[in-house]
Motif scaffolding. Structure first.
Motif, PDB file in Angstrom:
ATOM      1  N   LEU A 318     -18.687  18.442 -32.918  1.00 42.19           N
ATOM      2  CA  LEU A 318     -19.254  19.736 -33.303  1.00 42.19           C
ATOM      3  C   LEU A 318     -18.431  20.333 -34.435  1.00 42.19           C
ATOM      4  CD1 LEU A 318     -19.632  21.170 -29.670  1.00 42.19           C
ATOM      5  CD2 LEU A 318     -21.326  19.843 -30.953  1.00 42.19           C
ATOM      6  N   GLY A 319     -18.859  21.476 -34.924  1.00 40.13           N
ATOM      7  CA  GLY A 319     -18.087  22.206 -35.921  1.00 40.13           C
ATOM      8  C   GLY A 319     -17.855  21.410 -37.185  1.00 40.13           C
ATOM      9  N   ASP A 333     -13.579  20.362 -31.027  1.00 42.17           N
ATOM     10  CA  ASP A 333     -14.940  20.878 -30.839  1.00 42.17           C
ATOM     11  C   ASP A 333     -15.808  19.678 -30.493  1.00 42.17           C
ATOM     12  OD1 ASP A 333     -14.864  23.776 -31.560  1.00 42.17           O
ATOM     13  OD2 ASP A 333     -14.150  22.984 -33.463  1.00 42.17           O
ATOM     14  N   CYS A 366     -10.109  23.900 -28.275  1.00 38.81           N
ATOM     15  CA  CYS A 366     -10.939  24.900 -28.949  1.00 38.81           C
ATOM     16  C   CYS A 366     -10.720  26.259 -28.292  1.00 38.81           C
ATOM     17  CB  CYS A 366     -12.406  24.497 -28.853  1.00 38.81           C
ATOM     18  SG  CYS A 366     -13.556  25.756 -29.435  1.00 38.81           S
ATOM     19  N   PHE A 370     -15.349  25.194 -26.446  1.00 42.42           N
ATOM     20  CA  PHE A 370     -16.446  24.240 -26.714  1.00 42.42           C
ATOM     21  C   PHE A 370     -15.878  22.821 -26.727  1.00 42.42           C
ATOM     22  CE2 PHE A 370     -18.117  28.226 -28.402  1.00 42.42           C
ATOM     23  CZ  PHE A 370     -19.376  28.239 -27.823  1.00 42.42           C
ATOM     24  N   TRP A 375     -18.600  21.271 -21.552  1.00 44.65           N
ATOM     25  CA  TRP A 375     -19.914  21.087 -22.160  1.00 44.65           C
ATOM     26  C   TRP A 375     -20.331  19.623 -22.054  1.00 44.65           C
ATOM     27  CZ3 TRP A 375     -23.088  24.982 -23.781  1.00 44.65           C
ATOM     28  CH2 TRP A 375     -22.518  26.258 -23.830  1.00 44.65           C
ATOM     29  N   GLU A 400     -23.872  30.041 -29.289  1.00 38.40           N
ATOM     30  CA  GLU A 400     -23.889  28.643 -28.845  1.00 38.40           C
ATOM     31  C   GLU A 400     -24.838  27.809 -29.696  1.00 38.40           C
ATOM     32  OE1 GLU A 400     -24.855  29.044 -24.733  1.00 38.40           O
ATOM     33  OE2 GLU A 400     -22.933  29.970 -24.218  1.00 38.40           O
ATOM     34  N   GLN A 402     -25.545  28.196 -32.845  1.00 39.11           N
ATOM     35  CA  GLN A 402     -24.904  27.888 -34.127  1.00 39.11           C
ATOM     36  C   GLN A 402     -23.909  26.740 -33.996  1.00 39.11           C
ATOM     37  OE1 GLN A 402     -23.827  31.547 -36.618  1.00 39.11           O
ATOM     38  NE2 GLN A 402     -24.137  32.416 -34.596  1.00 39.11           N
ATOM     39  N   ILE A 403     -23.165  26.726 -32.910  1.00 42.06           N
ATOM     40  CA  ILE A 403     -22.182  25.662 -32.688  1.00 42.06           C
ATOM     41  C   ILE A 403     -22.879  24.314 -32.590  1.00 42.06           C
ATOM     42  CG2 ILE A 403     -20.474  24.733 -31.072  1.00 42.06           C
ATOM     43  CD1 ILE A 403     -19.444  27.172 -32.491  1.00 42.06           C
ATOM     44  N   PHE A 404     -23.972  24.249 -31.843  1.00 43.36           N
ATOM     45  CA  PHE A 404     -24.594  22.959 -31.549  1.00 43.36           C
ATOM     46  C   PHE A 404     -25.614  22.527 -32.604  1.00 43.36           C
ATOM     47  CE2 PHE A 404     -22.759  24.134 -27.496  1.00 43.36           C
ATOM     48  CZ  PHE A 404     -22.181  22.933 -27.112  1.00 43.36           C
ATOM     49  N   ASP A 406     -24.713  21.876 -35.440  1.00 44.84           N
ATOM     50  CA  ASP A 406     -23.935  20.951 -36.255  1.00 44.84           C
ATOM     51  C   ASP A 406     -23.568  19.671 -35.503  1.00 44.84           C
ATOM     52  OD1 ASP A 406     -24.026  22.861 -38.251  1.00 44.84           O
ATOM     53  OD2 ASP A 406     -22.018  23.643 -37.865  1.00 44.84           O
TER      54      ASP A 406
END
Length: 574
Positions: A318-319, A333, A366, A370, A375, A400, A402-404, A406
């Protein structure tokens, strides 16, 4: 006309109009010497210029009245280069390029010429050359002439016993050194059978294989057909040896120091690449690739300890790692998806082992939590969560989401097509896009009164209102363009191609992103060399006057882009 006679000093009282659209062409190129001047459009201030910044040149270049009113904010003094001298200097290519350039082009001028490292994660076939074939029965003399004519160092031959390869080294060692006749059949001195790999093999694996085998040319196949020839040129041997050595070390499960040495080795690689002049996007891509390889190595070790996975799974980056934009200052992440609910216990243990390994390697947890131990869910639950985020885009749900957005699968064989399909649908979901746009306006550039840079305790944060702001803008525009790509620059290109934003805006934001990334990385390495931890902040005293000026223009451009986004979605700029 000499430059001395063409340069004059002009003082203006507060509120005095220096240029205006209703007038004639500007009398020359103005540079603010003292004070501040204000640019106005229809009576509204749109920008402020400080000492060292120029105006009037668009009017001179277009030979027409100025498009904006320029007014003294207070007492102001400007230097003016006469119209004639300006036009004489336009004969110099560098001067002409700078003053005819948009922000994106001026930022490019500030950056050193960058080397672009081949993407070690791409299929080897994409980095290969077209093979050159030698006819059956050809002599070594004919082979040498063909190499010279085609500018290659290896030829392929198809023989009854299989594929053969003849290299320039073979000609030196097996023909010249042995004093064979030039009429010697080439097939006699060729290497057979030639070692091959599928063209889909990752480039770093193919290069590592070549080093292990002691070869410098590798035919690549697709099915039964040779589709390319990978050549280990001196450039690759010189610049890829350090990343390759680290990749090999990570693959060795019996190396007890691989994890503890990972962070300092990574920092040394980044330092080497930046000093060598590699483009910042090439550096961040390699850092992400190495983190991917580290994670896969830890997953293999965990599977050896726990036994084979009871069902297919996917480890998600992620991220910044998900976008392949990792720099030196990064934390963990990640997330985990698996096929069956009954396997939750196994994958919880797997996640804990991998996260512990990442921590040992110098990647801190993190701060937002995350990570795969919290998760990690069956794919069906991930589908439900994506549906919930897309239909209720507010508060924690939006954060959440926005994080996922990516996410990128880096290990495991579980197909994530159900999640990808939901991203496709999100591009048509106007309420979700509007909420995403609203969240992108939170990252306000550090600008104060009159558009001046705002420093906190003598430092400025390059991430919060700069890099993060551009990432957020690109995420919105990329999704609206129905692009499933993750990297920020690719999202901006996709948005421009889909005409969601203009080509000029995409280029300006892309170059601003690269400028900020390079500036941050350079100062992070300087901090490490002084025994200090890297941060996203840069001290005002460490920036040159030119960097300060361009930094201000970059932040102003980001604010303008946010205003454009707000207008597109009918939002208020924060």
């Amino acid at each position: 006309m000499g430059l001395e006679g063409a340069l004059t000093l002009h003082r203006f009282t507060p509120g005095a109009v220096i240029l205006e659209p209703t007038g004639k062409e500007a009398e020359g190129l103005y540079v603010v010497y003292q004070g501040t001047v204000r640019l106005e459009q229809d009576g509204q201030a749109v920008a402020w210029l400080e000492p060292g910044e120029a105006f009037g040149y668009p009017s001179l270049l277009g030979q027409q009245p100025p498009s904006l009113t320029v007014r003294a904010e207070g007492e102001a003094t400007c230097l003016r280069l006469s119209k004639g001298a300006f036009r004489q200097l336009l004969q110099k290519p560098g001067f002409a390029l700078f003053f005819s350039a948009r922000l994106a082009e001026r930022l490019r001028l500030l950056q050193p010429v960058a080397l672009h490292l081949p993407d070690l994660g791409q299929p080897a076939g994409e980095a290969a050359e077209a093979p050159v074939w030698l006819e059956a029965g050809a002599t070594v003399a004919q082979a040498a002439r063909l190499m010279r004519e085609r500018g290659v160092s290896a030829l392929l031959l198809q023989q009854p016993q299989g594929l053969s390869i003849l290299t320039d080294r073979d000609l030196r060692n097996r023909v010249l050194a042995e004093e064979l006749a030039y009429s010697t059949p080439a097939a006699r001195v060729a290497s057979a059978p030639a070692k091959t790999l599928p063209a889909s093999t990752p480039l770093y694996e193919a290069l590592a294989y070549m080093e292990q085998q002691g070869i410098h040319h590798l035919p690549l196949t697709q099915g039964q057909q040779v589709v390319g020839l990978l050549t280990d040129r001196a450039f690759l041997r010189r610049w890829l040896q350090t990343p390759l050595a680290l990749l090999r070390r990570l693959s060795q499960a019996d190396d007890p120091h691989a994890l503890s040495d990972y962070r300092p080795q990574l920092e040394a690689i980044v330092q080497q690449m930046l000093a060598a002049g590699f483009a910042v996007q090439a550096i961040t891509r390699q850092v992400s690739l190495l983190t991917d390889a580290l994670t896969r190595s830890l997953l293999r070790r965990a599977e050896q300890a726990l036994g084979p996975p009871p069902c297919p799974y996917a480890w998600l980056a992620l991220g910044s790692e998900g976008r392949a934009e990792q720099a030196l200052l990064t934390d963990q992440d990640n997330a985990l998806a698996y096929q069956e609910q009954s396997a939750a216990g196994y994958f919880q243990a797997l996640a804990r082992q991998v996260l512990d390994g990442l921590l040992q390697a110098g990647l801190p947890p993190c701060p937002g939590g995350f990570m795969a131990d919290r998760w990690g869910f069956p794919l069906a639950e991930w589908e439900a969560r994506f549906d919930h985020w897309l239909t209720n885009p507010e508060g924690e749900n939006l954060l959440e989401a926005q994080i996922f957005l990516d996410f990128r699968s880096i290990a495991g064989g579980l197909s994530l097509e159900p999640l990808t399909d939901r991203l496709r649908r999100a591009s048509q979901n106007r309420p979700f896009l509007t909420a995403l746009a609203r969240s992108a306006l939170v990252f306000t550039p550090p600008l104060g009164l009159l558009g001046r840079l705002r420093f906190e305790e003598g430092t400025i944060n390059l991430k919060k209102g700069g890099l993060a702001a551009i990432v957020a803008l690109a995420r919105v525009y990329g999704l609206e363009a129905q692009s499933l790509t993750r990297p920020t620059l690719e999202r901006l290109r996709a948005a421009a191609l889909a005409r969601v934003i203009s080509k000029e805006e995409a280029e300006d934001l892309s170059e601003a992103f690269l400028f900020l990334s390079h500036l941050r990385l350079r100062h992070q390495l300087q901090a490490l060399s002084q025994g200090q931890p890297p941060t996203n902040r840069v001290a005002q005293a460490a920036l040159t006057p030119r960097e300060l000026q361009m930094l201000r223009q970059v932040f102003l451009r980001i604010r303008q882009a946010q205003q454009t986004l707000a207008a597109r979605f009918r939002l208020q700029v924060l």
